[in-house]
Design an enzyme around this catalytic site. Structure first.
Site: not given
Length: 506
Positions: A32, A72, A134, A322
């Site tokens: 992430d 995201c 997400h 992402d």
């Protein structure tokens, strides 16, 4: 522990698959908010990421990979369905979901087959953990994961990470005490501080669970999705990772005071003003670098687990993030922009007996290309829903690249429902905003995108060529479907891309 019960038809497919040639397993790693600071890419001064180097040596590095959207939720939906935002209309973060509300956000995705589901439907056992769709550390139960796309998911698939992350004691203090102005976000979420983590906290237990899956005996090939949350904010990891980066040795990104004079505003300059007014730039950079080294260590543990497992010799590895991330470049923090620092994302692919490991390719690629690529490498059909193009040819021969461009799309606040787009080829970055404003950068001469060449007549042909690659008929930005059974009706959280107008998602 969540487990999905198969229908009889799917069971029969699994039985039939056991008589076919052995399929490769898939280790699908999502990290992430990881940008290109890692050592195999831009190699930010002083960065310590030995396990990303290790992965690069055993895979093909796609050094010119870009996210489908710089946020995201839209990026992850695009990867997991193979459908670009210009087709789905999902360009921004949309909060307040409990389940795959994206199926109702976008008409194009109503019947889309999730990547893990596609592998499961072709004889794989699909297991997942951590942040794949997400969700946030501080929004428990606000998740767009689709539980039916997995045979098994660690913990609650609709609250997969919040139980894992404690906060440091500093969060009990007034986050604005001693600072000039109001800190962006709330509750120290835009901040950096050491935190003590037990073995069963942080990203560690996600990796532990994944290693257990790699060692579990089963007849089916394994599709294993592993979502690691750091280096997403808040930059809170154990002290040992902060110790790698003494603040007086932290190097800030190259910076131009007048950088936004020839660019369109991202409307987040107030974040940077708070940082500089309070001399927090090095402190926050330190937290981000520490969080990268923390997740690098988790990656190393995962690779060790794979190498020690029975699946070591027959497992495809794909690692992606992402989107990229700004640490003050162009007075921006986080993402939500279309410059390369926002859109460039790490992508590594290893395919046993196929990939030219240790090599890198400048092939422009968008993360929606991952779905069809994995299908081709595993010998599965590519669903018609996929809008990307397989890059398996570049996995086999990194020197053989085609003339496609990457495509990242986003809807900025103030632009209504019309999308802006950013494109990259092997040399240039071109951005066309919804209001017609253009930016063009020569990345070979100006890696930091300091000088906008869009109005330079010497680059008119380049601009026209790239403008010809802009998507035609891009669908409008979608709204939150409040009548969806997956809609929780919650007020959106005061974090992650929040504008001053509460309730307007970015």
């Amino acid at each position: 522990m969540f487990r999905f019960i198969r229908l009889p038809l799917v069971l029969s497919l699994v039985v039939l698959s056991s008589f076919a040639d052995p399929k490769p397993n898939v280790l699908f790693i999502s990290i992430d908010d990881l940008n290109d600071y890692i050592s195999p890419l831009d190699n930010h001064p002083g960065i310590k990421t030995p396990n990303f180097d290790r992965l690069a040596q055993r895979s093909v590095t796609f050094s010119n990979a870009h996210c489908a959207a710089p946020a995201c939720h839209p990026s992850r939906v695009a990867v997991m369905t193979g459908v670009h935002p210009t087709t789905s209309g999902i360009y921004r973060n949309l909060f307040g979901a409990h389940g795959p509300r994206w199926r109702h956000e976008s008409v194009a995705l109503a019947d889309a087959v999730v990547l893990s589901q596609h592998f499961r439907d072709h004889g794989y056992y699909a297991a997942g953990a951590g942040k794949i769709f997400h969700t946030l550390q501080w929004t428990s139960g606000d998740s767009q994961n689709d539980p039916t796309a997995w045979d098994e998911y660690r913990g609650d698939p609709l609250d997969p990470i919040s139980p894992d992350w404690p906060r440091p004691a500093i969060t009990a203090l007034d986050q604005n005490a001693g600072f000039v102005g109001k800190r962006p976000l709330r509750d120290h979420y835009f901040g950096a501080a050491p935190v003590a983590l037990r073995a069963d906290q942080g990203d560690g237990p996600v990796v532990d669970w994944a290693i257990e899956q790699l060692n579990e005996s089963r007849e089916q090939p394994l599709f294993l999705g592993v979502g690691l949350f750091r280096p997403h904010i808040p930059w809170e990891v154990p002290q040992q990772w902060f110790d790698l980066y003494p603040e007086d040795r932290v190097v800030l990104p190259e910076y131009l005071e007048s950088d936004l004079d020839d660019a369109r505003s991202h409307r987040r300059e107030r974040w940077h003003k708070w940082v500089t007014d309070n001399q927090q730039w090095k402190h926050l950079m330190r937290g981000y670098l520490a969080s990268i080294s923390y997740v690098d260590d988790q990656l190393g543990r995962l690779l060790d687990g794979l190498d020690a497992s029975p699946l070591a010799g027959n497992t495809i590895i794909v690692l992606w993030s992402d989107h990229g991330f700004h640490i003050g470049e162009k007075e921006n923090w986080e993402k939500f922009a279309l410059w390369e620092q926002t859109t460039r994302t790490p992508v590594f692919i290893h395919a046993p007996g196929v990939s030219r490991d240790g090599e890198r390719t400048p092939q422009p690629t968008t993360t929606t290309d991952l779905y069809p690529t994995l299908c081709e490498l595993a010998g599965l059909p590519i669903p018609a829903q996929c809008t990307g193009t397989s890059i398996a040819a570049q996995v086999r021969n990194p020197a053989k690249f085609d003339d496609r461009v990457s495509l990242t799309s986003f809807v900025f606040p103030g632009d209504g429902t019309k999308a802006s787009h950013g494109l990259s080829d092997t040399q240039y970055r071109y951005i066309k905003y919804a209001d017609g404003f253009e930016e063009l950068y020569d990345l070979q001469k100006d890696r930091n995108e300091f000088h906008n060449l869009a109005d330079d007549p010497n680059y008119a042909a380049v601009k026209a060529r790239l403008a010809g690659e802009l998507p035609r008929g891009a669908v409008a930005d979608v709204k939150i479907p409040t009548d969806s059974p997956y809609h929780r009706g919650r007020a959106r959280p005061a974090a992650e891309g929040k504008s001053e107008a509460v309730g307007r998602p970015l």
